[in-house]
Motif scaffolding. Structure first.
Motif, mmCIF file in Angstrom:
data_model
loop_
_atom_site.group_PDB
_atom_site.id
_atom_site.type_symbol
_atom_site.label_atom_id
_atom_site.label_comp_id
_atom_site.label_asym_id
_atom_site.label_seq_id
_atom_site.Cartn_x
_atom_site.Cartn_y
_atom_site.Cartn_z
ATOM 1 N N PRO A 254 -0.054 -9.837 11.913
ATOM 2 C CA PRO A 254 0.958 -9.894 10.861
ATOM 3 C C PRO A 254 0.330 -9.873 9.478
ATOM 4 O O PRO A 254 -0.813 -10.291 9.292
ATOM 5 C CB PRO A 254 1.647 -11.239 11.108
ATOM 6 C CG PRO A 254 0.617 -12.080 11.785
ATOM 7 C CD PRO A 254 -0.204 -11.120 12.614
ATOM 8 N N MET A 255 1.075 -9.354 8.529
ATOM 9 C CA MET A 255 0.711 -9.442 7.120
ATOM 10 C C MET A 255 1.931 -9.944 6.383
ATOM 11 O O MET A 255 3.057 -9.585 6.730
ATOM 12 C CB MET A 255 0.265 -8.093 6.561
ATOM 13 C CG MET A 255 -1.043 -7.617 7.151
ATOM 14 S SD MET A 255 -1.726 -6.187 6.307
ATOM 15 C CE MET A 255 -2.558 -6.957 4.931
ATOM 16 N N TRP B 87 -4.902 -8.919 -0.823
ATOM 17 C CA TRP B 87 -4.887 -8.060 -1.997
ATOM 18 C C TRP B 87 -3.783 -8.574 -2.902
ATOM 19 O O TRP B 87 -2.714 -8.962 -2.421
ATOM 20 C CB TRP B 87 -4.513 -6.616 -1.653
ATOM 21 C CG TRP B 87 -5.534 -5.787 -0.995
ATOM 22 C CD1 TRP B 87 -6.770 -5.437 -1.475
ATOM 23 C CD2 TRP B 87 -5.409 -5.122 0.258
ATOM 24 N NE1 TRP B 87 -7.409 -4.614 -0.590
ATOM 25 C CE2 TRP B 87 -6.594 -4.409 0.492
ATOM 26 C CE3 TRP B 87 -4.394 -5.066 1.216
ATOM 27 C CZ2 TRP B 87 -6.803 -3.648 1.630
ATOM 28 C CZ3 TRP B 87 -4.610 -4.315 2.352
ATOM 29 C CH2 TRP B 87 -5.794 -3.617 2.548
ATOM 30 N N ILE B 88 -3.999 -8.566 -4.186
ATOM 31 C CA ILE B 88 -2.920 -8.710 -5.149
ATOM 32 C C ILE B 88 -2.798 -7.344 -5.795
ATOM 33 O O ILE B 88 -3.779 -6.818 -6.341
ATOM 34 C CB ILE B 88 -3.192 -9.800 -6.189
ATOM 35 C CG1 ILE B 88 -3.272 -11.156 -5.494
ATOM 36 C CG2 ILE B 88 -2.103 -9.785 -7.282
ATOM 37 C CD1 ILE B 88 -3.607 -12.315 -6.402
ATOM 38 N N VAL B 89 -1.619 -6.751 -5.666
ATOM 39 C CA VAL B 89 -1.413 -5.400 -6.176
ATOM 40 C C VAL B 89 -0.297 -5.386 -7.211
ATOM 41 O O VAL B 89 0.613 -6.215 -7.172
ATOM 42 C CB VAL B 89 -1.075 -4.396 -5.052
ATOM 43 C CG1 VAL B 89 -2.233 -4.294 -4.065
ATOM 44 C CG2 VAL B 89 0.207 -4.756 -4.329
ATOM 45 N N GLU B 90 -0.394 -4.465 -8.133
ATOM 46 C CA GLU B 90 0.692 -4.194 -9.061
ATOM 47 C C GLU B 90 1.368 -2.943 -8.542
ATOM 48 O O GLU B 90 0.794 -1.846 -8.577
ATOM 49 C CB GLU B 90 0.158 -3.994 -10.470
ATOM 50 C CG GLU B 90 1.263 -3.826 -11.473
ATOM 51 C CD GLU B 90 1.027 -4.611 -12.748
ATOM 52 O OE1 GLU B 90 1.927 -4.551 -13.590
ATOM 53 O OE2 GLU B 90 -0.015 -5.261 -12.898
ATOM 54 N N ALA B 91 2.561 -3.120 -7.988
ATOM 55 C CA ALA B 91 3.248 -2.022 -7.313
ATOM 56 C C ALA B 91 4.712 -2.394 -7.110
ATOM 57 O O ALA B 91 5.117 -3.520 -7.369
ATOM 58 C CB ALA B 91 2.591 -1.763 -5.957
ATOM 59 N N THR B 92 5.460 -1.448 -6.601
ATOM 60 C CA THR B 92 6.833 -1.748 -6.206
ATOM 61 C C THR B 92 6.803 -2.497 -4.878
ATOM 62 O O THR B 92 5.804 -2.463 -4.144
ATOM 63 C CB THR B 92 7.651 -0.454 -6.024
ATOM 64 O OG1 THR B 92 7.082 0.286 -4.933
ATOM 65 C CG2 THR B 92 7.664 0.389 -7.288
ATOM 66 N N GLU B 93 7.914 -3.131 -4.544
ATOM 67 C CA GLU B 93 7.994 -3.805 -3.257
ATOM 68 C C GLU B 93 7.829 -2.792 -2.123
ATOM 69 O O GLU B 93 7.141 -3.056 -1.137
ATOM 70 C CB GLU B 93 9.331 -4.527 -3.107
ATOM 71 C CG GLU B 93 9.452 -5.258 -1.784
ATOM 72 C CD GLU B 93 10.760 -6.004 -1.634
ATOM 73 O OE1 GLU B 93 10.809 -6.904 -0.791
ATOM 74 O OE2 GLU B 93 11.726 -5.681 -2.353
ATOM 75 N N GLU B 94 8.426 -1.638 -2.277
ATOM 76 C CA GLU B 94 8.320 -0.589 -1.256
ATOM 77 C C GLU B 94 6.854 -0.212 -1.022
ATOM 78 O O GLU B 94 6.414 -0.078 0.118
ATOM 79 C CB GLU B 94 9.129 0.640 -1.683
ATOM 80 C CG GLU B 94 9.082 1.766 -0.681
ATOM 81 C CD GLU B 94 9.898 2.986 -1.120
ATOM 82 O OE1 GLU B 94 9.964 3.919 -0.321
ATOM 83 O OE2 GLU B 94 10.437 3.004 -2.242
ATOM 84 N N LEU C 136 4.948 -3.039 0.788
ATOM 85 C CA LEU C 136 5.278 -3.037 2.210
ATOM 86 C C LEU C 136 4.614 -1.864 2.929
ATOM 87 O O LEU C 136 4.180 -1.996 4.088
ATOM 88 C CB LEU C 136 6.791 -3.000 2.403
ATOM 89 C CG LEU C 136 7.530 -4.259 1.947
ATOM 90 C CD1 LEU C 136 9.036 -4.041 1.985
ATOM 91 C CD2 LEU C 136 7.130 -5.473 2.763
ATOM 92 N N GLN C 137 4.493 -0.741 2.250
ATOM 93 C CA GLN C 137 3.815 0.430 2.819
ATOM 94 C C GLN C 137 2.339 0.118 3.072
ATOM 95 O O GLN C 137 1.790 0.466 4.124
ATOM 96 C CB GLN C 137 3.967 1.604 1.845
ATOM 97 C CG GLN C 137 3.312 2.880 2.309
ATOM 98 C CD GLN C 137 3.412 3.956 1.220
ATOM 99 O OE1 GLN C 137 2.962 3.752 0.089
ATOM 100 N NE2 GLN C 137 4.018 5.078 1.571
ATOM 101 N N ILE C 138 1.696 -0.554 2.123
ATOM 102 C CA ILE C 138 0.285 -0.934 2.276
ATOM 103 C C ILE C 138 0.120 -1.856 3.489
ATOM 104 O O ILE C 138 -0.736 -1.633 4.344
ATOM 105 C CB ILE C 138 -0.227 -1.618 0.987
ATOM 106 C CG1 ILE C 138 -0.274 -0.611 -0.169
ATOM 107 C CG2 ILE C 138 -1.602 -2.258 1.218
ATOM 108 C CD1 ILE C 138 -0.390 -1.241 -1.545
ATOM 109 N N ALA C 139 0.947 -2.894 3.557
ATOM 110 C CA ALA C 139 0.860 -3.841 4.676
ATOM 111 C C ALA C 139 1.131 -3.148 6.007
ATOM 112 O O ALA C 139 0.425 -3.380 6.994
ATOM 113 C CB ALA C 139 1.838 -4.992 4.456
#
Length: 115
Positions: free
Chosen positions: A106-107, A83-90, A93-96
């Motif tokens: 691993p992701m 996925w390429i997402v537009e989001a914060t790093e937090e 990391l939550q998605i992964a």
């Protein structure tokens, strides 16, 4: 900021020993996550990839680029999709973490350079 979230494993040999229920659960999780991310407007792009046995590797051999049919990375290290997402790093990391909690694969989360 944009982040690429890459999933490794989940193809071919990495599914050996997994129950049909587990595989079904993985499919349901990935569909639900993909839908959720698209509906939230966070997805810039996402794709599943074919099994690495169907890949071609281009290597530098004898002074020129040469396509070969292998060897490939071990399946446990093979990129299965992203996925390429537009989001914060937090958030990235939550998605992964949500996927890793189910798959135990691993992701990698990597910020995309802009400009």
């Amino acid at each position: 900021m944009k982040y690429m979230i890459m999933m490794f494993g989940g193809l071919g040999a990495s599914l050996e020993g997994r129950s049909p229920e587990w595989v079904k659960g993985l499919h349901e999780l990935m569909v639900a996550m993909d839908t959720e991310l698209k509906e939230a407007g966070e997805v810039v792009a996402s794709h599943k990839l074919m099994d690495p046995s169907r890949a071609t590797t281009v290597r530098f051999a004898n002074g020129v680029p040469a396509p070969t049919d292998g060897p490939f990375a071990e399946i446990k290290e093979s990129l299965a999709g992203y996925w390429i997402v537009e989001a914060t790093e937090e958030r990235a990391l939550q998605i992964a973490s949500r996927v890793v909690a189910y798959t135990e694969y691993p992701m990698e989360v990597r910020r995309i350079m802009e400009g």
